[in-house]
Scaffold this motif. Structure first.
Motif, PDB file in Angstrom:
ATOM      1  N   ASP A  41       0.832  -1.197   0.000  1.00 54.27           N
ATOM      2  CA  ASP A  41       0.000   0.000   0.000  1.00 54.27           C
ATOM      3  C   ASP A  41       0.875   1.257   0.000  1.00 54.27           C
ATOM      4  N   ASP A  42       0.251   2.419   0.114  1.00 62.64           N
ATOM      5  CA  ASP A  42       0.974   3.697   0.082  1.00 62.64           C
ATOM      6  C   ASP A  42       1.983   3.839   1.220  1.00 62.64           C
ATOM      7  N   LYS A  43       1.744   3.122   2.310  1.00 60.12           N
ATOM      8  CA  LYS A  43       2.645   3.190   3.466  1.00 60.12           C
ATOM      9  C   LYS A  43       3.763   2.155   3.386  1.00 60.12           C
ATOM     10  N   GLY A  44       3.767   1.341   2.313  1.00 54.72           N
ATOM     11  CA  GLY A  44       4.806   0.325   2.151  1.00 54.72           C
ATOM     12  C   GLY A  44       4.497  -0.984   2.853  1.00 54.72           C
ATOM     13  N   GLU A  45       3.291  -1.098   3.402  1.00 58.65           N
ATOM     14  CA  GLU A  45       2.909  -2.330   4.092  1.00 58.65           C
ATOM     15  C   GLU A  45       2.419  -3.353   3.069  1.00 58.65           C
ATOM     16  N   THR A  46       2.823  -4.605   3.256  1.00 59.89           N
ATOM     17  CA  THR A  46       2.436  -5.683   2.347  1.00 59.89           C
ATOM     18  C   THR A  46       1.098  -6.276   2.777  1.00 59.89           C
ATOM     19  N   HIS A  47       0.214  -6.457   1.808  1.00 62.18           N
ATOM     20  CA  HIS A  47      -1.092  -7.066   2.046  1.00 62.18           C
ATOM     21  C   HIS A  47      -1.260  -8.243   1.086  1.00 62.18           C
ATOM     22  N   SER A  48      -2.001  -9.231   1.497  1.00 59.69           N
ATOM     23  CA  SER A  48      -2.274 -10.397   0.658  1.00 59.69           C
ATOM     24  C   SER A  48      -3.772 -10.533   0.434  1.00 59.69           C
ATOM     25  N   LEU A  49      -4.126 -10.898  -0.783  1.00 57.01           N
ATOM     26  CA  LEU A  49      -5.516 -11.175  -1.132  1.00 57.01           C
ATOM     27  C   LEU A  49      -5.599 -12.604  -1.654  1.00 57.01           C
ATOM     28  N   THR A  50      -6.458 -13.402  -1.045  1.00 54.53           N
ATOM     29  CA  THR A  50      -6.620 -14.786  -1.465  1.00 54.53           C
ATOM     30  C   THR A  50      -7.977 -14.954  -2.135  1.00 54.53           C
ATOM     31  N   GLU A  51      -7.967 -15.586  -3.295  1.00 54.98           N
ATOM     32  CA  GLU A  51      -9.178 -15.885  -4.057  1.00 54.98           C
ATOM     33  C   GLU A  51      -9.329 -17.405  -4.097  1.00 54.98           C
ATOM     34  N   TRP A  52     -10.537 -17.896  -3.838  1.00 61.08           N
ATOM     35  CA  TRP A  52     -10.800 -19.333  -3.873  1.00 61.08           C
ATOM     36  C   TRP A  52     -11.529 -19.688  -5.161  1.00 61.08           C
ATOM     37  N   HIS A  53     -11.069 -20.741  -5.830  1.00 61.89           N
ATOM     38  CA  HIS A  53     -11.638 -21.196  -7.091  1.00 61.89           C
ATOM     39  C   HIS A  53     -12.162 -22.623  -6.925  1.00 61.89           C
ATOM     40  N   SER A  54     -13.327 -22.894  -7.483  1.00 62.60           N
ATOM     41  CA  SER A  54     -13.885 -24.252  -7.494  1.00 62.60           C
ATOM     42  C   SER A  54     -13.426 -24.924  -8.783  1.00 62.60           C
TER      43      SER A  54
END
Length: 120
Positions: A41-54
């Motif tokens: 993000d703008d502050k340099g913090e790492t974020h993760s997004l997980t998507e689930w697939h069938s």
């Protein structure tokens, strides 16, 4: 104009494949696959997004998935998107979007270091 319906995913299985044998001896295997993307993000913090697939695999690919894939396995999968509809108990129309597997490559190395590539 011709269309293209192609999906390429790298992810981890959320559970062991559930195999079923249908009429005529046709095998189907279903499992979930998690894909995770990371961003800063703008502050340099790492974020993760997980998507689930069938995922749905048919015939010999379903047999291979049931034999070799387990919860946590990392795979590269190619397939196509398929949306189907059904009516629930109350008569409401519901939609399900699935990935129909066409091939997969196991990215975890088996104990004997052999690579298993599967496609139909």
């Amino acid at each position: 104009m011709r269309g293209l319906n192609k999906v390429m995913l790298i992810g981890n299985l959320g559970k062991d494949p559930e195999e079923q044998t249908l009429e005529g001896g046709i095998t189907v295997a279903k499992f979930s696959l998690a894909t995770t993307e990371s961003y800063k993000d703008d502050k340099g913090e790492t974020h993760s997004l997980t998507e689930w697939h069938s995922i749905v695999a048919w015939r010999s690919l379903a047999d291979l998935a049931g034999k070799y894939l387990k919860k946590g396995s990392t795979i590269y999968l190619e397939g196509k998107i398929k949306t189907r509809s059904y009516e629930d108990k109350e008569g409401n129309k519901k939609y399900v979007t699935e990935i129909i597997a066409e091939s997969f490559i196991m990215l975890d190395k088996p104990a004997d270091k052999a690579e298993i590539n599967a496609s139909f």
